[in-house]
Design an enzyme around this catalytic site. Structure first.
Site, PDB file in Angstrom:
ATOM      1  N   LYS A   1       0.839  -1.195   0.000  1.00 14.31           N
ATOM      2  CA  LYS A   1       0.000   0.000   0.000  1.00 14.31           C
ATOM      3  C   LYS A   1       0.876   1.248   0.000  1.00 14.31           C
ATOM      4  O   LYS A   1       1.822   1.367   0.783  1.00 14.31           O
ATOM      5  CB  LYS A   1      -0.930   0.001   1.213  1.00 14.31           C
ATOM      6  CG  LYS A   1      -2.001   1.079   1.112  1.00 14.31           C
ATOM      7  CD  LYS A   1      -3.057   0.929   2.186  1.00 14.31           C
ATOM      8  CE  LYS A   1      -4.135   1.984   1.980  1.00 14.31           C
ATOM      9  NZ  LYS A   1      -5.121   1.979   3.055  1.00 14.31           N
TER      10      LYS A   1
ATOM     11  N   GLU B   1       0.338   2.918   6.888  1.00 13.44           N
ATOM     12  CA  GLU B   1      -0.798   2.496   6.078  1.00 13.44           C
ATOM     13  C   GLU B   1      -0.771   0.998   5.789  1.00 13.44           C
ATOM     14  O   GLU B   1      -1.805   0.409   5.456  1.00 13.44           O
ATOM     15  CB  GLU B   1      -0.818   3.267   4.752  1.00 13.44           C
ATOM     16  CG  GLU B   1      -1.072   4.756   4.879  1.00 13.44           C
ATOM     17  CD  GLU B   1      -2.546   5.092   5.008  1.00 13.44           C
ATOM     18  OE1 GLU B   1      -3.370   4.161   4.939  1.00 13.44           O
ATOM     19  OE2 GLU B   1      -2.870   6.275   5.170  1.00 13.44           O
TER      20      GLU B   1
END
Length: 336
Positions: A311, A317
């Site tokens: 990601k 994240e």
């Protein structure tokens, strides 16, 4: 009369319990993730009865067939422009909804976090028309009451969120037509609510307030509503912003994402993430609601099912999963 009221009360309780089911977002930005069949089996074995996906992945849809897992399916931002053509929207619904007659579709999220004030502004003129066209396509085949069309917003679209009752959309021209369309068609708003990012932006850095562990009133609004957790304050800010538009006060909000990372960020630890997810589940499955919208459960989708090692963005994240890619539970959560 008394028996009628009792029956109505029981019916309302059943409806609230139905909405109290927890969903989990099935993000796929990883190169070590389980197959779609394995993923769906993991949902089933853990009693997770709602899933959000971000595009019409055919392998996911095939794996979901016949499972009765309720699905929120996304239209990626890069596909919005073509759906401003009604014929293209009809084709999209036929190819990705009607073709999968044994999939239990619940919502279509037309775009995710499109924001006129950042790099996604190039999509802003397409969102409403694409929503309308997908809704029209569903109406033409009699599915518009069963499958609800919306778009996924986020708190970055708001300004003046402290206190919550002061909140408003930064870009009225973008938000108002969307809210009015939802109100006119009895459709919900989707909102990604992240106290983690709210905490990072808070100069006071009140971690217990973000983790549901404050145990006391932290914020008292001008309207005398009292907030002991940041999630409620952020959600009510969205409600307050919507209410500035005609009909907006009646548009229900579904929390389409909420989570906390376990690594690679400030206060991103397994302990904090586990605390957040457990307390979030208990809160939204109850019937306390929020100070502005009390007495109801809050339909919520946890972000995300797995850690996603490809990601983009901040390294944190990649660590929002409630399971590892090896299908190991990170926090021992109970979803039902």
């Amino acid at each position: 009369m008394a028996s009628t009221l009792i029956l109505l009360g029981l019916l309302m309780n059943l409806l609230m319990l139905a909405d109290a089911k927890i969903g989990v977002c099935n993000g796929r930005l990883g190169n070590d993730l389980p197959s779609e069949q394995e993923t769906v089996a993991l949902y089933q074995s853990n009693g997770i009865s709602r899933m959000r996906i971000y595009d019409p992945n055919s392998e996911t849809l095939k794996a979901l067939s016949g499972t009765n897992i309720e699905l929120m399916i996304g239209v990626p931002n890069e596909d919005l422009e073509k759906l401003t053509d009604q014929n293209a929207a009809n084709t999209w619904v036929n190819d990705n909804i009607l073709k999968y007659s044994n999939v239990n579709f619940k919502y279509i999220a037309v775009g995710n976090e499109v924001d006129p004030n950042n790099e996604s502004r190039k999509y802003k003129d397409y969102v409403l028309t694409a929503m309308q066209n997908v809704h029209n396509a569903l109406r033409a085949v009699g599915r518009h009451n069963q499958i609800k069309v919306s778009t996924a917003t986020y708190t970055g679209l708001l300004m003046n969120t402290y206190p919550p009752s002061h909140a408003a959309f930064r870009n009225k021209e973008f938000a108002e037509p969307i809210v009015r369309f939802l109100a006119e068609n009895n459709l919900p708003m989707l909102a990604n609510i992240y106290p983690y990012f709210g905490y990072l932006g808070d100069p006071n850095k009140n971690l217990p307030y973000a983790l549901f562990t404050a145990g006391r009133t932290v914020v008292t609004d001008d309207n005398d509503l009292e907030y002991s957790n940041l999630f409620d304050a952020m959600l009510d800010a969205h409600y307050a912003a919507q209410a500035r538009f005609v009909g907006g006060e009646n548009v229900e909000i579904v929390v389409s994402e909420s989570g906390w990372p376990s690594d690679k960020g400030q206060e991103a630890t397994v302990g904090n993430a586990g605390t957040y997810y457990r307390n979030l589940i208990n809160h939204v499955r109850g019937t306390a609601g929020t100070p502005l919208k009390p007495g109801r459960s809050i339909e919520t989708y946890l972000f995300a099912m797995f850690d996603e090692n490809t990601k983009p963005g901040e390294l944190s994240e990649r660590h929002f999963g409630v399971f590892s890619p090896k299908k190991e539970s990170k926090y021992g959560l109970s979803f039902n």
